[in-house]
Design a protein around this motif. Structure first.
Motif, PDB file in Angstrom:
ATOM      1  N   ALA A  87      40.149  44.470  31.717  1.00  0.00           N
ATOM      2  CA  ALA A  87      41.267  45.219  31.862  1.00  0.00           C
ATOM      3  C   ALA A  87      41.014  46.554  31.520  1.00  0.00           C
ATOM      4  O   ALA A  87      41.687  47.646  31.973  1.00  0.00           O
ATOM      5  CB  ALA A  87      42.420  44.771  31.049  1.00  0.00           C
ATOM      6  N   SER A  88      40.229  47.033  30.610  1.00  0.00           N
ATOM      7  CA  SER A  88      39.843  48.456  30.185  1.00  0.00           C
ATOM      8  C   SER A  88      38.901  49.012  31.397  1.00  0.00           C
ATOM      9  O   SER A  88      38.352  50.162  31.056  1.00  0.00           O
ATOM     10  CB  SER A  88      39.384  48.185  28.821  1.00  0.00           C
ATOM     11  N   ILE A  89      38.472  48.136  32.290  1.00  0.00           N
ATOM     12  CA  ILE A  89      37.358  48.977  33.159  1.00  0.00           C
ATOM     13  C   ILE A  89      38.137  49.334  34.367  1.00  0.00           C
ATOM     14  O   ILE A  89      39.018  48.489  35.167  1.00  0.00           O
ATOM     15  CB  ILE A  89      36.539  47.783  33.699  1.00  0.00           C
ATOM     16  N   PRO A  90      37.684  50.621  34.774  1.00  0.00           N
ATOM     17  CA  PRO A  90      38.515  51.103  36.129  1.00  0.00           C
ATOM     18  C   PRO A  90      37.870  50.277  37.213  1.00  0.00           C
ATOM     19  O   PRO A  90      36.575  50.079  37.204  1.00  0.00           O
ATOM     20  CB  PRO A  90      38.103  52.625  36.001  1.00  0.00           C
ATOM     21  N   GLY A  91      38.614  50.076  38.150  1.00  0.00           N
ATOM     22  CA  GLY A  91      37.987  49.582  39.320  1.00  0.00           C
ATOM     23  C   GLY A  91      38.924  48.600  40.150  1.00  0.00           C
ATOM     24  O   GLY A  91      40.361  48.103  39.401  1.00  0.00           O
ATOM     25  N   GLU A  92      38.791  47.951  41.149  1.00  0.00           N
ATOM     26  CA  GLU A  92      39.778  47.277  41.846  1.00  0.00           C
ATOM     27  C   GLU A  92      39.618  45.841  41.445  1.00  0.00           C
ATOM     28  O   GLU A  92      38.616  45.196  41.034  1.00  0.00           O
ATOM     29  CB  GLU A  92      39.292  47.441  43.679  1.00  0.00           C
ATOM     30  N   SER A 119      48.491  54.049  37.089  1.00  0.00           N
ATOM     31  CA  SER A 119      48.612  53.309  38.359  1.00  0.00           C
ATOM     32  C   SER A 119      48.043  51.770  38.382  1.00  0.00           C
ATOM     33  O   SER A 119      47.170  51.755  37.950  1.00  0.00           O
ATOM     34  CB  SER A 119      48.396  54.323  39.443  1.00  0.00           C
ATOM     35  N   PRO A 120      48.821  50.996  39.085  1.00  0.00           N
ATOM     36  CA  PRO A 120      47.866  49.790  39.162  1.00  0.00           C
ATOM     37  C   PRO A 120      46.597  49.843  39.890  1.00  0.00           C
ATOM     38  O   PRO A 120      46.646  50.443  40.714  1.00  0.00           O
ATOM     39  CB  PRO A 120      49.019  48.967  39.874  1.00  0.00           C
ATOM     40  N   PRO A 121      45.858  48.656  39.592  1.00  0.00           N
ATOM     41  CA  PRO A 121      44.762  48.753  40.442  1.00  0.00           C
ATOM     42  C   PRO A 121      45.128  48.279  41.558  1.00  0.00           C
ATOM     43  O   PRO A 121      45.759  47.418  41.842  1.00  0.00           O
ATOM     44  CB  PRO A 121      43.882  47.856  39.487  1.00  0.00           C
ATOM     45  N   ARG A 122      44.077  48.576  42.519  1.00  0.00           N
ATOM     46  CA  ARG A 122      44.115  48.053  43.829  1.00  0.00           C
ATOM     47  C   ARG A 122      43.798  46.322  43.968  1.00  0.00           C
ATOM     48  O   ARG A 122      42.808  45.953  43.272  1.00  0.00           O
ATOM     49  CB  ARG A 122      43.022  48.805  44.748  1.00  0.00           C
ATOM     50  N   LEU A 123      44.545  45.639  44.632  1.00  0.00           N
ATOM     51  CA  LEU A 123      44.312  43.958  44.582  1.00  0.00           C
ATOM     52  C   LEU A 123      44.115  43.888  46.253  1.00  0.00           C
ATOM     53  O   LEU A 123      45.067  44.079  46.969  1.00  0.00           O
ATOM     54  CB  LEU A 123      45.505  43.238  44.059  1.00  0.00           C
ATOM     55  N   ARG A 124      42.831  43.743  46.380  1.00  0.00           N
ATOM     56  CA  ARG A 124      42.536  43.319  47.720  1.00  0.00           C
ATOM     57  C   ARG A 124      42.379  41.864  47.920  1.00  0.00           C
ATOM     58  O   ARG A 124      41.502  41.124  47.409  1.00  0.00           O
ATOM     59  CB  ARG A 124      41.061  44.195  48.105  1.00  0.00           C
ATOM     60  N   LEU A 125      43.058  41.302  49.044  1.00  0.00           N
ATOM     61  CA  LEU A 125      42.921  39.803  49.320  1.00  0.00           C
ATOM     62  C   LEU A 125      42.569  39.499  50.580  1.00  0.00           C
ATOM     63  O   LEU A 125      42.808  40.121  51.525  1.00  0.00           O
ATOM     64  CB  LEU A 125      44.712  39.493  49.147  1.00  0.00           C
TER      65      LEU A 125
END
Ligand SMILES: C[S@@+](CC[C@H](N)C(=O)[O-])C[C@H]1O[C@@H](n2cnc3c(N)ncnc32)[C@H](O)[C@@H]1O
Length: 257
Positions: A87-92, A119-125
């Motif tokens: 959770a503390s790591i920036p990234g998708e 802002s919420p992290p990008r969630l790619r599906l």
């Protein structure tokens, strides 16, 4: 071989506890077939997934909506842990292998629950949403077209069209096109097959943030020998070592680049 008597006892116990207990697959060509067995120390250990309110709610909601996930409670808990750990790591956050969207819904809910983030992290599906591609005979035990009883529409109805969700519809690795600059904090990889998993490792690994987690759902399942082979081959010359855990998953922590 494990004790067949103990295994039968454990299978009955697990079935009673609500787990789906399948008969063993016939794997004739796997050299270490005997290493696939029910895991039990015989000692009571902490089972946090059985008392986790997020997972209980998720499973109840899926059932109410007449859908399901192939990811059981214990593996869902590992996924939740991996989300919190990173959770503390920036990234998708990426999920390769969505099917009906059960584990993706868990990820979406966890993202929404983190209210203090700017802002919420990008969630790619990533999924074909039309089932498995061609399988490799001798490596995979699944069949082409399996898991086709889903659709992008159905998954979008379940998850919604939140701005932070990016549905990548089609065949891996083509659906990775254009994402070369990504930095990923959590990759949940649940593709069941040799080539899909190998292609995914190849693209995702070098884009993992330091400390990020690659969580392989299917590593230890006797139904997915191809996935395990792809993971073992890929990491054979890497500094990280996949950690096989008794849920059947494997975890990789990306070491600092
Ligand atoms: C085991 S299911 C995923 C289960 C899901 N995580 C859940 O919560 O139930 C595997 C999925 O991987 C997808 N898949 C496997 N190989 C693929 C590929 N090369 N490209 C796109 N999708 C693929 C299948 O379409 C299928 O939906």
């Amino acid at each position: 071989m494990g004790s067949p008597k103990l295994d039968r006892h454990l299978a009955a116990y697990l079935a009673e506890a609500g787990y789906l207990v399948r008969p063993p697959y016939e794997i004739r060509e796997m050299p270490d077939r005997d290493a696939y067995k029910f895991y039990a120390s015989g000692l009571p250990v902490y089972h946090p997934w059985q008392i986790d309110a997020d997972i209980a709610t998720l499973m109840a909601d899926l059932a109410k909506l007449g859908t399901m996930t192939l990811v059981d409670w214990d593996r869902m808990w590992t996924l939740k842990w991996a989300f919190l750990q990173t959770a503390s790591i920036p990234g998708e956050i990426w999920e390769a292998g969505v099917y009906r969207g059960g584990s993706a819904l868990m990820l979406k809910r966890l993202i929404l629950a983190m209210r203090d983030q700017p802002s919420p992290p990008r969630l790619r599906l990533f999924d074909s949403f039309e089932g498995l591609p061609a399988v490799q005979a001798g490596l995979d035990l699944h069949e082409q077209g399996q898991f086709s009883d889903t659709s992008l529409d159905a998954v979008q109805r379940l998850l919604g069209e939140e701005r932070f969700i990016d549905y990548r519809v089609g065949w891996i690795p083509t659906t990775f096109d254009g994402l070369g600059g990504s930095s990923i904090r959590l990759a949940h990889i649940d593709l069941d097959l040799y080539k899909s998993t190998a292609d995914c490792c190849e693209f995702v690994y070098s884009r993992m943030a330091a400390g990020g987690v690659m969580l392989f759902d299917d590593y230890g399942f006797e139904s997915c020998p191809g996935a395990r082979k792809a993971i073992d081959e890929f990491f054979a010359d890497k500094p990280e070592c996949p950690l096989a855990i008794p849920t059947g998953q494997a975890v990789v922590f990306r070491i600092a680049r």
